[in-house]
Design an enzyme around this catalytic site. Sequence first.
Site, PDB file in Angstrom:
ATOM      1  N   ASP A 264      -6.995 -25.463 -39.090  1.00  0.00           N
ATOM      2  CA  ASP A 264      -6.762 -25.697 -37.623  1.00  0.00           C
ATOM      3  C   ASP A 264      -5.479 -25.202 -37.253  1.00  0.00           C
ATOM      4  O   ASP A 264      -4.785 -25.854 -36.320  1.00  0.00           O
ATOM      5  CB  ASP A 264      -7.111 -27.174 -37.306  1.00  0.00           C
ATOM      6  CG  ASP A 264      -8.538 -27.496 -37.240  1.00  0.00           C
ATOM      7  OD1 ASP A 264      -9.475 -26.555 -37.640  1.00  0.00           O
ATOM      8  OD2 ASP A 264      -8.805 -28.846 -37.106  1.00  0.00           O
TER       9      ASP A 264
ATOM     10  N   ASP B  75     -13.253 -33.732 -39.772  1.00  0.00           N
ATOM     11  CA  ASP B  75     -14.613 -32.689 -39.440  1.00  0.00           C
ATOM     12  C   ASP B  75     -14.088 -31.792 -40.590  1.00  0.00           C
ATOM     13  O   ASP B  75     -14.920 -30.426 -40.594  1.00  0.00           O
ATOM     14  CB  ASP B  75     -14.380 -32.081 -38.107  1.00  0.00           C
ATOM     15  CG  ASP B  75     -13.105 -31.649 -37.799  1.00  0.00           C
ATOM     16  OD1 ASP B  75     -11.883 -32.327 -37.927  1.00  0.00           O
ATOM     17  OD2 ASP B  75     -12.907 -30.473 -37.254  1.00  0.00           O
ATOM     18  N   HIS B  76     -13.220 -31.680 -41.437  1.00  0.00           N
ATOM     19  CA  HIS B  76     -12.646 -30.903 -42.444  1.00  0.00           C
ATOM     20  C   HIS B  76     -13.106 -31.575 -43.955  1.00  0.00           C
ATOM     21  O   HIS B  76     -13.172 -30.764 -44.748  1.00  0.00           O
ATOM     22  CB  HIS B  76     -11.475 -30.385 -42.472  1.00  0.00           C
ATOM     23  CG  HIS B  76     -11.237 -29.481 -41.193  1.00  0.00           C
ATOM     24  ND1 HIS B  76     -10.997 -28.274 -41.229  1.00  0.00           N
ATOM     25  CD2 HIS B  76     -11.278 -30.267 -39.976  1.00  0.00           C
ATOM     26  CE1 HIS B  76     -10.781 -27.993 -39.756  1.00  0.00           C
ATOM     27  NE2 HIS B  76     -10.576 -29.315 -39.171  1.00  0.00           N
TER      28      HIS B  76
ATOM     29  N   HIS C 242      -8.427 -34.122 -41.593  1.00  0.00           N
ATOM     30  CA  HIS C 242      -9.242 -34.540 -40.262  1.00  0.00           C
ATOM     31  C   HIS C 242     -10.613 -34.526 -40.952  1.00  0.00           C
ATOM     32  O   HIS C 242     -11.097 -34.005 -41.546  1.00  0.00           O
ATOM     33  CB  HIS C 242      -9.052 -33.715 -39.224  1.00  0.00           C
ATOM     34  CG  HIS C 242      -7.905 -33.941 -38.248  1.00  0.00           C
ATOM     35  ND1 HIS C 242      -7.296 -32.914 -37.609  1.00  0.00           N
ATOM     36  CD2 HIS C 242      -7.121 -34.885 -38.184  1.00  0.00           C
ATOM     37  CE1 HIS C 242      -6.238 -33.308 -36.897  1.00  0.00           C
ATOM     38  NE2 HIS C 242      -5.941 -34.912 -37.386  1.00  0.00           N
TER      39      HIS C 242
ATOM     40  N   HIS D 203      -6.550 -30.038 -44.412  1.00  0.00           N
ATOM     41  CA  HIS D 203      -5.922 -31.132 -43.759  1.00  0.00           C
ATOM     42  C   HIS D 203      -6.938 -32.377 -43.716  1.00  0.00           C
ATOM     43  O   HIS D 203      -8.118 -32.164 -44.048  1.00  0.00           O
ATOM     44  CB  HIS D 203      -5.394 -30.828 -42.265  1.00  0.00           C
ATOM     45  CG  HIS D 203      -6.241 -30.316 -41.303  1.00  0.00           C
ATOM     46  ND1 HIS D 203      -7.093 -29.329 -41.307  1.00  0.00           N
ATOM     47  CD2 HIS D 203      -6.542 -31.187 -40.193  1.00  0.00           C
ATOM     48  CE1 HIS D 203      -7.540 -29.366 -40.388  1.00  0.00           C
ATOM     49  NE2 HIS D 203      -7.656 -30.340 -39.570  1.00  0.00           N
TER      50      HIS D 203
ATOM     51  N   HIS E 284      -0.284 -28.992 -36.498  1.00  0.00           N
ATOM     52  CA  HIS E 284      -1.532 -29.685 -36.075  1.00  0.00           C
ATOM     53  C   HIS E 284      -1.729 -31.187 -36.979  1.00  0.00           C
ATOM     54  O   HIS E 284      -2.133 -32.245 -36.229  1.00  0.00           O
ATOM     55  CB  HIS E 284      -2.786 -28.588 -36.673  1.00  0.00           C
ATOM     56  CG  HIS E 284      -4.195 -29.272 -36.253  1.00  0.00           C
ATOM     57  ND1 HIS E 284      -4.859 -29.580 -35.035  1.00  0.00           N
ATOM     58  CD2 HIS E 284      -4.996 -29.919 -37.210  1.00  0.00           C
ATOM     59  CE1 HIS E 284      -5.921 -30.206 -35.109  1.00  0.00           C
ATOM     60  NE2 HIS E 284      -6.238 -30.154 -36.569  1.00  0.00           N
TER      61      HIS E 284
ATOM     62  N   HIS F  68     -12.617 -23.116 -36.702  1.00  0.00           N
ATOM     63  CA  HIS F  68     -13.395 -23.387 -35.464  1.00  0.00           C
ATOM     64  C   HIS F  68     -13.601 -22.206 -34.721  1.00  0.00           C
ATOM     65  O   HIS F  68     -13.230 -21.146 -34.867  1.00  0.00           O
ATOM     66  CB  HIS F  68     -12.728 -24.399 -34.516  1.00  0.00           C
ATOM     67  CG  HIS F  68     -12.707 -25.801 -35.050  1.00  0.00           C
ATOM     68  ND1 HIS F  68     -13.588 -26.874 -34.801  1.00  0.00           N
ATOM     69  CD2 HIS F  68     -11.683 -26.461 -35.793  1.00  0.00           C
ATOM     70  CE1 HIS F  68     -13.378 -28.009 -35.351  1.00  0.00           C
ATOM     71  NE2 HIS F  68     -11.960 -27.647 -35.991  1.00  0.00           N
TER      72      HIS F  68
HETATM   73 FE    FE Z   1     -10.942 -29.272 -37.011  1.00  0.00          FE
HETATM   74 ZN    ZN Z   2      -8.241 -30.681 -37.651  1.00  0.00          ZN
END
Ligand code: FE
Ligand code: ZN
Length: 263
Positions: free
Chosen positions: A137, A66-67, A64, A62, A120, A175
């Site tokens: 996530d 942080d990915h 985001h 996805h 998410h 995570h």
């Molecule tokens: Fe994440």
């Molecule tokens: Zn995420």
Amino acid sequence: MTLISIMIEVLHVDAFEDNYIWLIRSPDDASKVAIVDPGDEMPVYAALKKHALTPLAILCTHHHGDHIGGIGDILSHYPIPVFGPAQERIPGVTHRLKQGDPVDLHGLGLHFEVLDVPGHTLGHIAYYGHGMLFGGDTLFSAGCGRLFEGTAEQMSASLNKLRALPNDTQVYCAHEYTADNLRFALELEPNNPDLLAYIKKVEELRRARRPTLPTSINAEKSFNPFLRSTEPTVKQAAETHCGHALHSPEEVFAEIRRWKDRY
Ligand code: FE
Ligand code: ZN
């Protein structure tokens, strides 16, 4: 007919506070890997160097940061294909995927199937293959992702889809949230013996600074409250918390998701 299941090795790369970037080793050549959800390039480079690995593909779940934050820089060093969700805008993606699409990483001998798992984010996808799930996530151990874009109904349906995978599926979440999630799960089911046993195991793993992942679908069914909204104990706890009757597993799910958001 004999079924030979080849063990696929997956390395974890720690990123940011509590992200895991997964490196899936080729069963044919252990020096070649696919990178899952590279939010940051630096820890990836360190791991590639340490283990003398060459990346041949990037898989992302996805949009985001942080990915996906490391994709651009990784591509400047390695011009490799990038697989990602069709419904989300992710710079660098070369293969846009949706439910049922095959992901054939020929150079790696790895094959996955794509699952749409909105909740998410709306376009969130998961990769299932070789008895493994890379779910980003969506499903966490003892928890699930927050509803940033989707509805509780969408997330509940996505989790049901994952719940239906074979029991021994190894689940690689993005995570390390397990210990936190367990505190909440214990609030709902203080007498669940599987939950109590898992809390002990997770405490030991974290004390040794080891990941609590992968987890399995079977294990999650036994203690993850977000996969247990049909359980009378979970329904009861949710009703007591909100002070009124809940009439469906979806309503129970929505209530415990709201509860956890403020927990
Ligand atoms: Fe994440
Ligand atoms: Zn995420």
